[in-house]
Write an enzyme that holds these catalytic residues in place. Structure first.
Site, PDB file in Angstrom:
ATOM      1  CD  GLU A 109      -6.764   2.041  -4.311  1.00 37.66           C
ATOM      2  OE1 GLU A 109      -6.798   2.828  -3.341  1.00 37.66           O
ATOM      3  OE2 GLU A 109      -5.731   1.444  -4.662  1.00 37.66           O
ATOM      4  CB  CYS A 119      -0.915  -0.006   1.228  1.00 37.45           C
ATOM      5  SG  CYS A 119      -2.023   1.409   1.309  1.00 37.45           S
ATOM      6  CG  HIS A 167      -7.346   2.758   1.156  1.00 42.35           C
ATOM      7  ND1 HIS A 167      -6.602   2.657   2.313  1.00 42.35           N
ATOM      8  CD2 HIS A 167      -6.540   2.303   0.159  1.00 42.35           C
ATOM      9  CE1 HIS A 167      -5.398   2.168   2.017  1.00 42.35           C
ATOM     10  NE2 HIS A 167      -5.340   1.934   0.722  1.00 42.35           N
TER      11      HIS A 167
HETATM   12  C1  UDB Z   1      -0.047   0.252  -5.310  1.00 43.80           C
HETATM   13  N1  UDB Z   1       1.599  -0.732  -6.716  1.00 43.80           N
HETATM   14  O1  UDB Z   1      -0.055   1.253  -5.987  1.00 43.80           O
HETATM   15  F1  UDB Z   1       1.054  -5.547 -11.140  1.00 43.80           F
HETATM   16  F2  UDB Z   1       3.059  -1.948 -13.237  1.00 43.80           F
HETATM   17  C2  UDB Z   1       1.166  -0.674  -5.349  1.00 43.80           C
HETATM   18  C3  UDB Z   1       2.327  -0.202  -4.451  1.00 43.80           C
HETATM   19  C4  UDB Z   1       1.856  -0.114  -3.013  1.00 43.80           C
HETATM   20  C5  UDB Z   1       3.433  -1.220  -4.552  1.00 43.80           C
HETATM   21  C6  UDB Z   1       2.842   1.162  -4.899  1.00 43.80           C
HETATM   22  C7  UDB Z   1       1.465  -1.772  -7.530  1.00 43.80           C
HETATM   23  O2  UDB Z   1       0.918  -2.824  -7.216  1.00 43.80           O
HETATM   24  N2  UDB Z   1       2.001  -1.533  -8.775  1.00 43.80           N
HETATM   25  C8  UDB Z   1       2.000  -2.314  -9.868  1.00 43.80           C
HETATM   26  C9  UDB Z   1       1.480  -3.589  -9.905  1.00 43.80           C
HETATM   27  C10 UDB Z   1       1.535  -4.312 -11.096  1.00 43.80           C
HETATM   28  C11 UDB Z   1       2.075  -3.769 -12.217  1.00 43.80           C
HETATM   29  C12 UDB Z   1       2.568  -2.500 -12.140  1.00 43.80           C
HETATM   30  C13 UDB Z   1       2.523  -1.751 -10.998  1.00 43.80           C
HETATM   31  N3  UDB Z   1      -1.101  -0.037  -4.506  1.00 43.80           N
HETATM   32  C14 UDB Z   1      -2.165   0.954  -4.479  1.00 43.80           C
HETATM   33  C15 UDB Z   1      -2.544   1.428  -3.114  1.00 43.80           C
HETATM   34  O3  UDB Z   1      -1.866   1.326  -2.103  1.00 43.80           O
HETATM   35  N4  UDB Z   1      -3.702   2.013  -3.087  1.00 43.80           N
HETATM   36  O4  UDB Z   1      -4.271   2.426  -1.955  1.00 43.80           O
HETATM   37  C16 UDB Z   1      -1.291  -1.283  -3.799  1.00 43.80           C
HETATM   38  C17 UDB Z   1      -1.950  -2.343  -4.701  1.00 43.80           C
HETATM   39  C18 UDB Z   1      -1.967  -3.703  -3.975  1.00 43.80           C
HETATM   40  C19 UDB Z   1      -3.127  -4.447  -4.531  1.00 43.80           C
HETATM   41  C20 UDB Z   1      -4.020  -3.465  -5.204  1.00 43.80           C
HETATM   42  C21 UDB Z   1      -3.422  -2.117  -5.007  1.00 43.80           C
HETATM   43 ZN    ZN Z   2      -3.674   1.207  -0.301  1.00 43.71          ZN
END
Ligand code: UDB
Ligand code: ZN
Length: 179
Positions: free
Chosen positions: A154, A110, A157
């Site tokens: 999301e 996250c 959250h």
């Molecule tokens: C993310 N990114 O944005 F499969 F190109 C995560 C972080 C916490 C590692 C930054 C992510 O999963 N990036 C990703 C994945 C892929 C391919 C790619 C990039 N989140 C969003 C967040 O915290 N929202 O509140 C966490 C994800 C975990 C599962 C869904 C959201």
């Molecule tokens: Zn998150």
């Protein structure tokens, strides 16, 4: 532009609040907030911008994560050539979901959590989400796979739920229900 210093981290009580519905049609301010959130995700996936500003590559962000306790979030799914790429939504609700569950095999992280948390996060395999899009129009989306997981993360959250709340304490690698 938003950078990592704008992201609220775990421990801040805002992340545990149930966010308030966005008044519709969305105000200019709410629209601008959502646009900034989308811009953050797009920037964070741009290798040069991400490097310059030290951004984690984000696929989704919910308003409470920038300190705004309102029911809106943005997602930006890399590539796939789908229409889902960059997308903002107000007052989302899961109106139906599969019985089958699934998990990302390497668990979840996250933007608001600066540590590794291991364990499988059970998610519905398929969901139907209704809400209002960036144009102020009521929409319904049927999702599966990674997009379905991002939307559930999301929406959690907006309800004050963190991904690790869903990891089974006694059995963090408990397998999902496969049908
Ligand atoms: C993310 N990114 O944005 F499969 F190109 C995560 C972080 C916490 C590692 C930054 C992510 O999963 N990036 C990703 C994945 C892929 C391919 C790619 C990039 N989140 C969003 C967040 O915290 N929202 O509140 C966490 C994800 C975990 C599962 C869904 C959201
Ligand atoms: Zn998150």
């Amino acid at each position: 532009m938003l950078t990592m210093k704008d992201i609220i981290r775990e421990g801040n009580p805002i992340l545990r609040q149930v966010a308030k519905e966005v008044e519709l049609p969305p105000s200019k301010e709410d629209k601008e907030t959502l646009e900034k959130m989308i811009e953050f995700l797009i920037n964070s996936q741009d290798p040069e911008i991400a490097l310059k500003y030290n951004l984690r590559s984000g696929v989704g962000i919910a308003a409470p994560q920038i300190g705004i306790s309102k029911r809106m979030f943005a997602v930006h799914l890399p590539d796939e050539g789908e229409q889902l790429t960059a997308f903002g939504m107000y007052n989302p609700r899961i109106v139906s979901h599969s019985v089958e569950t699934t998990s990302l095999e390497n668990g979840e992280g996250c933007l608001s959590v600066d540590r590794e948390v291991t364990g499988l996060v059970p998610r519905f395999s398929r969901i139907t989400v209704k809400g209002v899009d960036m144009n102020g129009e009521e929409i319904s989306l049927r999702l599966r796979g990674f997009p379905a997981i991002v939307f559930q993360h999301e929406i959690d959250h907006l309800n004050g739920i963190m991904f690790y709340d869903r990891i089974e304490e006694d059995d963090p690698f408990k397998k999902a229900i496969k049908l």
